[in-house]
Design a protein around this motif. Structure first.
Motif, mmCIF file in Angstrom:
data_model
loop_
_atom_site.group_PDB
_atom_site.id
_atom_site.type_symbol
_atom_site.label_atom_id
_atom_site.label_comp_id
_atom_site.label_asym_id
_atom_site.label_seq_id
_atom_site.Cartn_x
_atom_site.Cartn_y
_atom_site.Cartn_z
ATOM 1 N N SER A 1 0.805 -1.218 0.000
ATOM 2 C CA SER A 1 0.000 0.000 0.000
ATOM 3 C C SER A 1 0.840 1.271 0.000
ATOM 4 O O SER A 1 0.348 2.336 -0.355
ATOM 5 C CB SER A 1 -0.932 0.018 1.221
ATOM 6 O OG SER A 1 -0.190 -0.009 2.427
ATOM 7 N N ALA A 2 2.105 1.176 0.412
ATOM 8 C CA ALA A 2 2.964 2.360 0.453
ATOM 9 C C ALA A 2 4.422 1.952 0.292
ATOM 10 O O ALA A 2 4.840 0.905 0.787
ATOM 11 C CB ALA A 2 2.782 3.126 1.766
ATOM 12 N N VAL A 3 5.163 2.800 -0.416
ATOM 13 C CA VAL A 3 6.598 2.626 -0.598
ATOM 14 C C VAL A 3 7.259 3.955 -0.265
ATOM 15 O O VAL A 3 6.909 4.988 -0.841
ATOM 16 C CB VAL A 3 6.948 2.217 -2.038
ATOM 17 C CG1 VAL A 3 8.457 2.268 -2.276
ATOM 18 C CG2 VAL A 3 6.423 0.823 -2.344
ATOM 19 N N GLU A 4 8.195 3.940 0.675
ATOM 20 C CA GLU A 4 8.889 5.155 1.102
ATOM 21 C C GLU A 4 10.375 5.017 0.804
ATOM 22 O O GLU A 4 11.031 4.084 1.291
ATOM 23 C CB GLU A 4 8.683 5.401 2.597
ATOM 24 C CG GLU A 4 9.375 6.654 3.097
ATOM 25 C CD GLU A 4 9.250 6.834 4.608
ATOM 26 O OE1 GLU A 4 9.727 7.868 5.117
ATOM 27 O OE2 GLU A 4 8.689 5.940 5.262
ATOM 28 N N LEU A 5 10.885 5.940 0.009
ATOM 29 C CA LEU A 5 12.313 5.922 -0.304
ATOM 30 C C LEU A 5 13.084 6.534 0.854
ATOM 31 O O LEU A 5 12.880 7.703 1.216
ATOM 32 C CB LEU A 5 12.583 6.697 -1.586
ATOM 33 C CG LEU A 5 11.844 6.225 -2.840
ATOM 34 C CD1 LEU A 5 12.273 7.037 -4.052
ATOM 35 C CD2 LEU A 5 12.094 4.751 -3.085
ATOM 36 N N LEU A 6 13.984 5.759 1.452
ATOM 37 C CA LEU A 6 14.803 6.181 2.579
ATOM 38 C C LEU A 6 16.228 6.454 2.112
ATOM 39 O O LEU A 6 16.615 6.037 1.017
ATOM 40 C CB LEU A 6 14.786 5.095 3.653
ATOM 41 C CG LEU A 6 13.394 4.675 4.154
ATOM 42 C CD1 LEU A 6 13.492 3.481 5.085
ATOM 43 C CD2 LEU A 6 12.696 5.854 4.827
ATOM 44 N N PRO A 7 17.036 7.134 2.924
ATOM 45 C CA PRO A 7 18.411 7.441 2.494
ATOM 46 C C PRO A 7 19.222 6.215 2.088
ATOM 47 O O PRO A 7 20.025 6.281 1.159
ATOM 48 C CB PRO A 7 19.011 8.125 3.729
ATOM 49 C CG PRO A 7 17.842 8.735 4.425
ATOM 50 C CD PRO A 7 16.711 7.777 4.215
ATOM 51 N N GLY B 1 17.666 2.833 1.951
ATOM 52 C CA GLY B 1 16.774 1.686 1.902
ATOM 53 C C GLY B 1 15.389 2.076 1.440
ATOM 54 O O GLY B 1 15.177 3.153 0.855
ATOM 55 N N VAL B 2 14.428 1.205 1.705
ATOM 56 C CA VAL B 2 13.046 1.410 1.283
ATOM 57 C C VAL B 2 12.121 0.938 2.397
ATOM 58 O O VAL B 2 12.266 -0.183 2.901
ATOM 59 C CB VAL B 2 12.717 0.622 -0.005
ATOM 60 C CG1 VAL B 2 11.303 0.949 -0.481
ATOM 61 C CG2 VAL B 2 13.737 0.888 -1.096
ATOM 62 N N GLY B 3 11.185 1.786 2.788
ATOM 63 C CA GLY B 3 10.146 1.376 3.719
ATOM 64 C C GLY B 3 8.926 0.893 2.957
ATOM 65 O O GLY B 3 8.481 1.547 2.005
ATOM 66 N N VAL B 4 8.382 -0.251 3.344
ATOM 67 C CA VAL B 4 7.232 -0.840 2.661
ATOM 68 C C VAL B 4 6.125 -1.094 3.667
ATOM 69 O O VAL B 4 6.370 -1.637 4.752
ATOM 70 C CB VAL B 4 7.611 -2.169 1.966
ATOM 71 C CG1 VAL B 4 6.381 -2.812 1.320
ATOM 72 C CG2 VAL B 4 8.688 -1.939 0.917
ATOM 73 N N THR B 5 4.904 -0.695 3.312
ATOM 74 C CA THR B 5 3.729 -0.970 4.131
ATOM 75 C C THR B 5 2.743 -1.784 3.301
ATOM 76 O O THR B 5 2.532 -1.502 2.116
ATOM 77 C CB THR B 5 3.055 0.326 4.592
ATOM 78 O OG1 THR B 5 4.005 1.136 5.294
ATOM 79 C CG2 THR B 5 1.874 0.026 5.511
ATOM 80 N N PHE B 6 2.143 -2.801 3.938
ATOM 81 C CA PHE B 6 1.151 -3.641 3.273
ATOM 82 C C PHE B 6 -0.245 -3.249 3.736
ATOM 83 O O PHE B 6 -0.424 -2.582 4.761
ATOM 84 C CB PHE B 6 1.416 -5.119 3.564
ATOM 85 C CG PHE B 6 2.735 -5.606 3.031
ATOM 86 C CD1 PHE B 6 2.853 -6.025 1.720
ATOM 87 C CD2 PHE B 6 3.867 -5.624 3.833
ATOM 88 C CE1 PHE B 6 4.055 -6.470 1.220
ATOM 89 C CE2 PHE B 6 5.083 -6.059 3.337
ATOM 90 C CZ PHE B 6 5.186 -6.484 2.025
ATOM 91 N N VAL C 1 3.981 -1.240 -7.427
ATOM 92 C CA VAL C 1 5.282 -0.701 -7.027
ATOM 93 C C VAL C 1 5.686 0.446 -7.945
ATOM 94 O O VAL C 1 6.202 1.471 -7.492
ATOM 95 C CB VAL C 1 6.349 -1.811 -7.029
ATOM 96 C CG1 VAL C 1 7.747 -1.231 -6.797
ATOM 97 C CG2 VAL C 1 6.031 -2.856 -5.972
ATOM 98 N N ARG C 2 5.452 0.288 -9.228
ATOM 99 C CA ARG C 2 5.799 1.352 -10.177
ATOM 100 C C ARG C 2 5.082 2.647 -9.826
ATOM 101 O O ARG C 2 5.683 3.730 -9.817
ATOM 102 C CB ARG C 2 5.435 0.911 -11.592
ATOM 103 C CG ARG C 2 5.833 1.920 -12.664
ATOM 104 C CD ARG C 2 5.535 1.423 -14.075
ATOM 105 N NE ARG C 2 4.109 1.294 -14.325
ATOM 106 C CZ ARG C 2 3.511 0.174 -14.747
ATOM 107 N NH1 ARG C 2 4.210 -0.918 -14.943
ATOM 108 N NH2 ARG C 2 2.210 0.152 -14.962
ATOM 109 N N SER C 3 3.815 2.567 -9.523
ATOM 110 C CA SER C 3 3.039 3.758 -9.186
ATOM 111 C C SER C 3 3.464 4.339 -7.835
ATOM 112 O O SER C 3 3.690 5.545 -7.713
ATOM 113 C CB SER C 3 1.551 3.403 -9.161
ATOM 114 O OG SER C 3 0.776 4.499 -8.749
ATOM 115 N N LEU C 4 3.614 3.479 -6.830
ATOM 116 C CA LEU C 4 3.936 3.953 -5.485
ATOM 117 C C LEU C 4 5.336 4.561 -5.404
ATOM 118 O O LEU C 4 5.578 5.456 -4.584
ATOM 119 C CB LEU C 4 3.803 2.798 -4.491
ATOM 120 C CG LEU C 4 2.381 2.272 -4.277
ATOM 121 C CD1 LEU C 4 2.404 0.971 -3.476
ATOM 122 C CD2 LEU C 4 1.516 3.320 -3.568
ATOM 123 N N ALA C 5 6.247 4.086 -6.242
ATOM 124 C CA ALA C 5 7.612 4.624 -6.243
ATOM 125 C C ALA C 5 7.785 5.750 -7.259
ATOM 126 O O ALA C 5 8.908 6.219 -7.479
ATOM 127 C CB ALA C 5 8.607 3.512 -6.536
#
Length: 379
Positions: free
Chosen positions: A139-145, A147-152, A173-177
């Protein structure tokens, strides 16, 4: 260059890589297999429940066989389906247009094989270790310095060093990122089915009509895989009736195939063309990055090749970021070739038969062989 042995590359920069593969289709399972061979231990998630595969067929050209060898999965696949030695192109009446000698075309590369899609899926699932978390939708993808945070959607989540979107042409993933939006319609309605007790067909056999085509391929055990398409952007409510309306007057094996066909799957083709395939530590592979219409039967082959090259890139680079750059630079020329040749062949098919068929009778074999020229070369 083969994928290095597992003991060689279990870390990057001194720490084990936490890798998430989103999507457990052919692309995702092939990537998981390649990464496991290289010593990584990815998590694999899939939003669909298990056992959701519909029965359909798959044709694997010689470069797919080569990629399966690199994944050390050619042995189990060799026991499945049927080797295809020749492609035959016919006009709508069933009269010959041209042929392609597949053994000659893919000499030194690999065999061409047709099989049930679910059989290849089972081989890949076993090769990937069999551990897939089903019902896990991102449901969410967060770009970190770093790494990547992922929420389902169920509220769970985690942080990863690399997230690989292998979730198809309509990739979440394409849309969320923010790597791209929805796919573009490729302008084809496609029909698929598997026939038992149909006519005897020994070759890959395609009949080309007016902006429509009908393909029959033997997949072993007396079964035939049927694929048909027509120009359009709207799927019919009754695909079986539409298939018979379109191809009821075709010759060759088509009448007997239509008589034996009981279940028809219908869908629309998508095309994905992106400016880039990665952002931060999120990467797209397979159809999520470069989907095309299935005209050249290269979707699975490109996914398998992606997996091999990604594992090699990760093991050879000093950082995740460098690996993703190297991977994309190696894969883009081949996937661009497939996209461009797919469009070329679709344009050829859409030429009126009165103009197209004499051309194909004179030069069709050479034209169709040329579509695979770059793919014969090593990865």
């Amino acid at each position: 260059m083969p994928i290095p042995p597992p003991e060689a590359y279990t870390t990057m920069g001194g720490s084990p890589l936490r890798i998430l593969v989103v999507g457990a289709g052919i692309a995702g399972l092939a990537v998981a297999r390649a990464l496991r061979m290289a010593g990584f231990r990815p998590d694999v998630t899939e939003k669909l429940p298990p056992n959701e595969l519909v029965e359909t067929g798959l044709y694997l050209p010689g470069n797919a066989d080569r990629a399966l060898r690199r994944l050390d999965l050619d042995g189990p696949v060799r026991r499945l389906g049927q080797v295809i030695h020749r492609q035959r192109f016919l006009d709508a009446a069933g009269e010959p247009l041209c042929e392609v000698d597949l053994d000659a075309l893919w000499s030194g590369v690999g065999e061409c094989r047709a099989l049930l899609r679910r059989d290849l899926y089972q081989v890949l699932l076993s090769g990937a270790g069999g551990a897939v978390r089903h019902g896990a939708e991102v449901s969410a993808v967060e770009l970190l310095p770093a790494g990547v945070g992922v929420t389902f959607t169920d509220g769970t989540g985690g942080e990863y060093d690399l997230v690989i979107g292998a979730d198809g042409p309509r990739s979440a993933v394409r849309s969320l990122a923010a790597l791209g939006g929805p796919p573009r319609p490729a302008g084809q309605v496609v029909y698929r089915g598997v026939v038992r007790d149909g006519p005897e067909v020994t070759d890959w056999t395609a009949l080309l009509g007016q902006r429509a085509g009908f393909l029959v391929v033997p997949i072993g055990a007396g079964r035939l895989y049927c694929y048909a398409d027509e120009a359009g952007t709207v799927a019919p409510a009754d695909p079986g009736a539409r298939l018979r309306e379109l191809f009821g007057e075709y010759g060759g094996p088509v009448p007997a195939v239509l008589d034996a066909l009981r279940d028809v799957q219908v869908g629309l083709t998508d095309e994905v063309e992106l400016g880039r395939w990665h952002r931060g530590r999120v990467l797209l592979v397979g159809d999520a990055a470069h989907a095309t219409a299935p005209t050249l039967s290269q979707g699975a082959a490109m996914a398998l090749e992606d997996a091999v090259v990604l594992a090699e890139s990760l093991t050879a680079a000093g950082s995740v970021e460098a690996a993703l750059v190297a991977y994309e630079s190696r894969r883009r020329p081949r996937t661009r070739w497939v996209r461009d040749r797919t469009r070329d062949r679709n344009r050829t098919r859409d030429v009126p038969p009165a103009l197209r068929d004499p051309l194909l009778r004179g030069r069709g074999g050479r034209i169709f062989r040329e579509h695979y020229r770059l793919l014969v070369d090593p990865l």
